[in-house]
Design a protein around this motif. Structure first.
Motif, PDB file in Angstrom:
ATOM      1  N   GLN A 197       0.863  -1.115   0.021  1.00 11.29           N
ATOM      2  CA  GLN A 197      -0.064   0.016  -0.149  1.00 11.29           C
ATOM      3  C   GLN A 197       0.880   1.198   0.002  1.00 11.29           C
ATOM      4  N   LYS A 198       1.910   1.333   0.763  1.00 12.76           N
ATOM      5  CA  LYS A 198       2.741   2.392   0.837  1.00 12.76           C
ATOM      6  C   LYS A 198       3.630   2.662  -0.410  1.00 12.76           C
ATOM      7  N   GLU A 199       3.941   1.707  -1.151  1.00 12.22           N
ATOM      8  CA  GLU A 199       4.453   1.877  -2.314  1.00 12.22           C
ATOM      9  C   GLU A 199       3.562   2.122  -3.475  1.00 12.22           C
ATOM     10  N   PHE A 200       2.404   1.654  -3.434  1.00 14.43           N
ATOM     11  CA  PHE A 200       1.389   2.074  -4.326  1.00 14.43           C
ATOM     12  C   PHE A 200       1.122   3.574  -4.182  1.00 14.43           C
ATOM     13  N   GLN A 201       1.184   4.240  -2.838  1.00 11.49           N
ATOM     14  CA  GLN A 201       0.705   5.357  -2.710  1.00 11.49           C
ATOM     15  C   GLN A 201       2.062   6.352  -3.242  1.00 11.49           C
ATOM     16  N   ARG A 202       3.267   5.896  -2.905  1.00  9.69           N
ATOM     17  CA  ARG A 202       4.195   6.545  -3.554  1.00  9.69           C
ATOM     18  C   ARG A 202       4.430   6.770  -4.704  1.00  9.69           C
ATOM     19  N   ILE A 203       4.001   5.762  -5.370  1.00  7.94           N
ATOM     20  CA  ILE A 203       4.125   5.621  -6.995  1.00  7.94           C
ATOM     21  C   ILE A 203       3.067   6.631  -7.655  1.00  7.94           C
ATOM     22  N   ASN A 204       1.893   6.634  -6.917  1.00  7.02           N
ATOM     23  CA  ASN A 204       0.595   7.330  -7.364  1.00  7.02           C
ATOM     24  C   ASN A 204       1.129   8.969  -7.139  1.00  7.02           C
ATOM     25  N   LYS A 205       1.639   9.114  -5.753  1.00 10.82           N
ATOM     26  CA  LYS A 205       2.046  10.551  -5.534  1.00 10.82           C
ATOM     27  C   LYS A 205       2.862  11.053  -6.463  1.00 10.82           C
ATOM     28  N   GLU A 206       3.893  10.376  -6.634  1.00  9.72           N
ATOM     29  CA  GLU A 206       5.003  10.695  -7.751  1.00  9.72           C
ATOM     30  C   GLU A 206       4.396  10.924  -9.109  1.00  9.72           C
ATOM     31  N   LEU A 207       3.545  10.048  -9.564  1.00 12.95           N
ATOM     32  CA  LEU A 207       2.950  10.137 -10.920  1.00 12.95           C
ATOM     33  C   LEU A 207       2.201  11.419 -11.126  1.00 12.95           C
ATOM     34  N   LEU A 208       1.316  11.683  -9.812  1.00  9.53           N
ATOM     35  CA  LEU A 208       0.437  12.716  -9.978  1.00  9.53           C
ATOM     36  C   LEU A 208       1.079  14.145  -9.784  1.00  9.53           C
ATOM     37  N   SER A 209       2.400  13.999  -9.248  1.00 15.09           N
ATOM     38  CA  SER A 209       3.199  15.484  -9.069  1.00 15.09           C
ATOM     39  C   SER A 209       3.322  15.915 -10.394  1.00 15.09           C
ATOM     40  N   GLY A 210       3.584  15.226 -11.381  1.00 13.08           N
ATOM     41  CA  GLY A 210       3.673  15.817 -12.664  1.00 13.08           C
ATOM     42  C   GLY A 210       2.572  15.937 -13.793  1.00 13.08           C
ATOM     43  N   GLU A 260      -9.911   7.193  -9.060  1.00 14.22           N
ATOM     44  CA  GLU A 260      -9.935   5.726  -9.275  1.00 14.22           C
ATOM     45  C   GLU A 260      -8.873   5.088  -8.243  1.00 14.22           C
ATOM     46  N   THR A 261      -7.728   5.474  -8.127  1.00 12.77           N
ATOM     47  CA  THR A 261      -6.784   4.769  -7.377  1.00 12.77           C
ATOM     48  C   THR A 261      -7.267   4.911  -5.889  1.00 12.77           C
ATOM     49  N   ASP A 262      -7.693   6.170  -5.611  1.00  6.81           N
ATOM     50  CA  ASP A 262      -8.216   6.401  -4.213  1.00  6.81           C
ATOM     51  C   ASP A 262      -9.478   5.426  -3.998  1.00  6.81           C
ATOM     52  N   HIS A 263     -10.350   5.302  -4.865  1.00  4.52           N
ATOM     53  CA  HIS A 263     -11.398   4.397  -4.801  1.00  4.52           C
ATOM     54  C   HIS A 263     -11.094   2.906  -4.692  1.00  4.52           C
ATOM     55  N   ILE A 264      -9.946   2.381  -5.391  1.00  2.60           N
ATOM     56  CA  ILE A 264      -9.283   1.147  -5.175  1.00  2.60           C
ATOM     57  C   ILE A 264      -8.567   0.898  -3.740  1.00  2.60           C
ATOM     58  N   LEU A 265      -8.110   1.861  -2.965  1.00  4.07           N
ATOM     59  CA  LEU A 265      -7.471   1.604  -1.938  1.00  4.07           C
ATOM     60  C   LEU A 265      -8.614   1.607  -0.830  1.00  4.07           C
ATOM     61  N   GLU A 266      -9.703   2.304  -1.223  1.00  4.92           N
ATOM     62  CA  GLU A 266     -10.797   2.330   0.002  1.00  4.92           C
ATOM     63  C   GLU A 266     -11.562   1.173  -0.162  1.00  4.92           C
TER      64      GLU A 266
END
Length: 107
Positions: free
Chosen positions: A32-45, A57-63
């Protein structure tokens, strides 16, 4: 001469499940932590409607995935706990049986 055999209740698989549950929870948290890190990095740009939709969608997946901890805790504190108690009782009963497996045949 009669052959005798001792009976026992092996709870090692149940104990292993409880032990493995802790490992699974730790691994899941790391994923989960790695998933969130990747998403944060991806969404930063990445900005715009596509990024917003992706984040939603990714927030919904985690939920939807929820917490493995909660599921395994529920299993371990209900079914597994009950099974261990029943096996403990069975093991006590077998211990008594093993003390005198043929009953009191001298009567």
């Amino acid at each position: 001469m009669s052959s005798s055999k001792f009976n026992s209740a092996d709870t090692s698989k149940i104990a292993q499940f409880e032990k493995d549950s802790k490992k699974v929870c730790a691994e899941f948290k790391a994923i989960q932590k790695e998933f969130q890190r990747i998403n944060k990095e991806l969404l930063s740009g990445w900005k715009g409607v596509g990024a917003d939709a992706y984040k939603y969608e990714t927030d919904h997946i985690l939920e939807k995935i929820g917490s493995v901890d909660d599921v395994l805790d529920a299993i371990n504190n209900s079914a597994v706990k009950d099974i261990r108690q029943q096996y403990g009782k069975l093991d006590d009963d077998l211990a008594e049986f093993n003390k005198n497996p043929y009953g009191d045949e001298s009567e």
